[in-house]
Design a protein around this motif. Structure first.
Motif, short mmCIF file in Angstrom:
data_model
loop_
_atom_site.label_atom_id
_atom_site.label_comp_id
_atom_site.label_asym_id
_atom_site.label_seq_id
_atom_site.Cartn_x
_atom_site.Cartn_y
_atom_site.Cartn_z
N THR A 25 4.29 12.25 -1.40
CA THR A 25 3.97 11.33 -2.47
C THR A 25 3.02 10.31 -2.14
O THR A 25 3.02 9.11 -1.34
CB THR A 25 5.61 10.41 -2.66
OG1 THR A 25 6.56 11.50 -2.86
CG2 THR A 25 5.26 9.88 -3.94
N PRO A 26 1.94 10.23 -3.02
CA PRO A 26 0.82 9.28 -2.81
C PRO A 26 1.34 7.78 -3.06
O PRO A 26 1.87 7.44 -3.97
CB PRO A 26 -0.23 9.68 -3.69
CG PRO A 26 0.61 10.40 -4.95
CD PRO A 26 1.86 10.87 -3.96
N ILE A 27 0.96 6.81 -2.13
CA ILE A 27 1.54 5.51 -2.38
C ILE A 27 0.53 4.59 -1.92
O ILE A 27 -0.33 4.88 -0.86
CB ILE A 27 2.84 5.13 -1.54
CG1 ILE A 27 3.16 3.75 -1.79
CG2 ILE A 27 2.69 5.32 -0.15
CD1 ILE A 27 4.52 3.49 -1.12
N LEU A 28 0.19 3.51 -2.42
CA LEU A 28 -0.90 2.47 -2.29
C LEU A 28 -0.17 1.39 -1.68
O LEU A 28 0.91 0.55 -2.20
CB LEU A 28 -1.69 2.00 -3.45
CG LEU A 28 -2.63 0.72 -3.20
CD1 LEU A 28 -3.59 1.28 -2.32
CD2 LEU A 28 -3.21 0.17 -4.49
N LEU A 29 -0.45 1.14 -0.45
CA LEU A 29 0.02 -0.30 0.43
C LEU A 29 -1.15 -1.11 0.49
O LEU A 29 -2.02 -0.89 1.08
CB LEU A 29 0.51 0.30 1.76
CG LEU A 29 0.95 -0.79 2.78
CD1 LEU A 29 2.02 -1.61 2.14
CD2 LEU A 29 1.34 -0.13 4.26
N ALA A 30 -0.83 -2.45 0.12
CA ALA A 30 -1.77 -3.44 0.06
C ALA A 30 -1.13 -4.66 1.02
O ALA A 30 -0.21 -5.21 0.62
CB ALA A 30 -2.20 -4.02 -1.18
N GLU A 31 -1.57 -4.68 2.30
CA GLU A 31 -0.92 -5.57 3.28
C GLU A 31 -2.13 -6.14 4.08
O GLU A 31 -2.70 -5.22 4.90
CB GLU A 31 0.18 -4.83 3.89
CG GLU A 31 0.93 -5.51 5.21
CD GLU A 31 1.42 -6.83 4.79
OE1 GLU A 31 0.92 -7.98 5.36
OE2 GLU A 31 2.47 -6.90 4.03
N ASP A 32 -2.29 -7.43 4.27
CA ASP A 32 -3.29 -7.94 5.09
C ASP A 32 -2.95 -8.32 6.59
O ASP A 32 -3.86 -8.34 7.35
CB ASP A 32 -3.72 -9.17 4.58
CG ASP A 32 -2.81 -10.43 4.60
OD1 ASP A 32 -1.61 -10.05 4.22
OD2 ASP A 32 -3.06 -11.44 4.85
N ASP A 33 -1.97 -8.09 6.80
CA ASP A 33 -1.02 -8.19 8.24
C ASP A 33 -1.31 -6.76 8.84
O ASP A 33 -0.68 -5.94 8.68
CB ASP A 33 0.30 -8.75 8.43
CG ASP A 33 0.68 -8.82 9.70
OD1 ASP A 33 0.55 -8.28 10.54
OD2 ASP A 33 1.32 -10.11 10.04
N ASP A 41 -0.77 -5.66 11.83
CA ASP A 41 0.33 -5.06 12.60
C ASP A 41 1.50 -4.81 11.72
O ASP A 41 2.12 -3.52 11.96
CB ASP A 41 1.00 -6.15 13.53
CG ASP A 41 -0.05 -6.61 14.69
OD1 ASP A 41 -0.85 -5.94 14.98
OD2 ASP A 41 0.14 -7.58 15.22
N TYR A 42 1.95 -5.48 10.64
CA TYR A 42 2.84 -5.21 9.97
C TYR A 42 2.48 -4.02 8.83
O TYR A 42 3.43 -3.08 8.90
CB TYR A 42 3.05 -6.46 8.78
CG TYR A 42 4.48 -6.59 8.25
CD1 TYR A 42 5.57 -6.96 9.02
CD2 TYR A 42 4.71 -6.16 6.96
CE1 TYR A 42 6.96 -7.08 8.73
CE2 TYR A 42 6.00 -6.19 6.52
CZ TYR A 42 7.08 -6.65 7.46
OH TYR A 42 8.51 -6.85 6.90
N GLY A 43 1.26 -3.92 8.53
CA GLY A 43 0.72 -2.82 7.78
C GLY A 43 0.77 -1.61 8.38
O GLY A 43 1.15 -0.47 7.74
N SER A 44 0.36 -1.58 9.49
CA SER A 44 0.42 -0.32 10.58
C SER A 44 1.72 0.20 10.61
O SER A 44 2.02 1.60 10.71
CB SER A 44 -0.12 -0.71 11.81
OG SER A 44 -0.31 0.39 12.79
N ILE A 45 2.76 -0.66 10.80
CA ILE A 45 3.97 -0.33 11.00
C ILE A 45 4.80 0.45 9.88
O ILE A 45 5.13 1.45 10.01
CB ILE A 45 5.03 -1.54 11.59
CG1 ILE A 45 4.73 -1.89 12.91
CG2 ILE A 45 6.32 -1.01 11.49
CD1 ILE A 45 5.48 -3.17 13.59
N LEU A 46 4.61 -0.40 8.70
CA LEU A 46 4.95 -0.01 7.49
C LEU A 46 4.20 1.70 6.99
O LEU A 46 4.97 2.54 6.77
CB LEU A 46 4.64 -0.84 6.28
CG LEU A 46 5.56 -1.98 6.20
CD1 LEU A 46 4.87 -2.93 4.97
CD2 LEU A 46 6.89 -1.69 6.07
N LYS A 47 3.07 1.68 7.23
CA LYS A 47 2.19 2.82 7.05
C LYS A 47 2.78 4.08 7.81
O LYS A 47 3.06 5.06 7.16
CB LYS A 47 0.76 2.72 7.48
CG LYS A 47 -0.33 3.88 7.14
CD LYS A 47 -1.36 3.82 7.42
CE LYS A 47 -2.39 4.90 6.78
NZ LYS A 47 -2.22 6.26 7.72
#
Length: 237
Positions: free
Chosen positions: A4-12, A14-20
């Motif tokens: 499922t394609p999802i857009l993640l917008a996160e400037d942190d 470390d946090y963004g990498s973990i969520l991805k």
């Protein structure tokens, strides 16, 4: 299985990498933007193959999550989106709801909870009943265009979201009848939990404003029960 394609917008970072990484493990194809402007440019480029859902951090440089959501809605009004934030301010939650957010998640949170909520939102949005013909519905002095998501009155054209169109259409189908809150929630939100209830209240407030120029139309609230979409029929001489 197709992801499922999802857009993640996160400037942190470390946090963004973990969520991805976590979302990709759970069958999501993640496009990660590290600020609001980058996310908007990615979204604009992906219009022909839109994302199924967007996850937007509220506090971001260049464009914050709220500003980004407004621009996304202008491009694809029916796009479901979720806000992530470290702030617990009531005003932020209300602002998110007014924009039509499908959820508002306060950091820190368990990644499993995010996945479950995303899955639930997609299940509701993908399985909802489509608005059926006619695509244009006369409501008092207004014309509801469910195909182009517009509410028209004389020369005025009001853009509305897909959920607003579905809610107006449902209320009109049951005009002058008292509808229980849970009936409306299960029909449009496919859920009657607290968050959906608050979201519905915001949508009802917006719809009242949309119809305010026609005094023959009103949405009456019956405390503890539900709503009546009241339309006074003009007497024919």
């Amino acid at each position: 299985m197709k992801k499922t394609p999802i857009l993640l917008a996160e400037d942190d970072v470390d946090y963004g990498s973990i969520l991805k990484q976590y979302l990709e493990v759970h069958n999501y194809q993640v496009t990660w933007a590290k600020n609001g402007q980058e996310a908007l440019e990615i979204f604009q480029q992906a219009r022909k193959i839109p994302f199924a859902i967007s996850v937007l951090d509220v506090m971001m440089p260049k464009l914050d999550g709220f500003q980004l959501a407004e621009k996304i809605i202008d491009i694809i009004p029916e796009m479901p989106f979720v806000f992530l934030t470290a702030r617990k301010l009531k005003e932020d939650k209300i602002k998110g709801l007014k924009l039509g957010a499908d959820d508002y998640i306060v950091k820190p949170f368990d990644a499993d909870i995010l996945v479950l909520r995303l899955n639930n939102i997609l299940r509701r949005t993908q399985n909802r009943n489509p608005i059926k013909e006619p695509s244009k519905i006369k409501i008092g002095s207004y014309l509801l265009d469910t195909e182009n998501y517009q509410l028209l009155r004389k020369e005025n054209v009001q853009k509305i979201t897909e959920k607003e169109a579905a809610l107006i259409s449902y209320l009109f189908q049951h005009k002058n009848k008292l509808l229980k809150r849970e009936e409306i929630l299960n029909a449009i939100w496919k859920n009657d939990d607290f968050f959906s209830g608050r979201s519905m209240d915001v949508f009802i407030s917006r719809i009242r404003k949309h119809f305010k120029k026609d005094p023959s139309i009103c949405i009456e609230s019956t405390r503890g029960i539900g709503l009546t979409f009241r339309i006074e029929e003009k007497s024919k001489k």
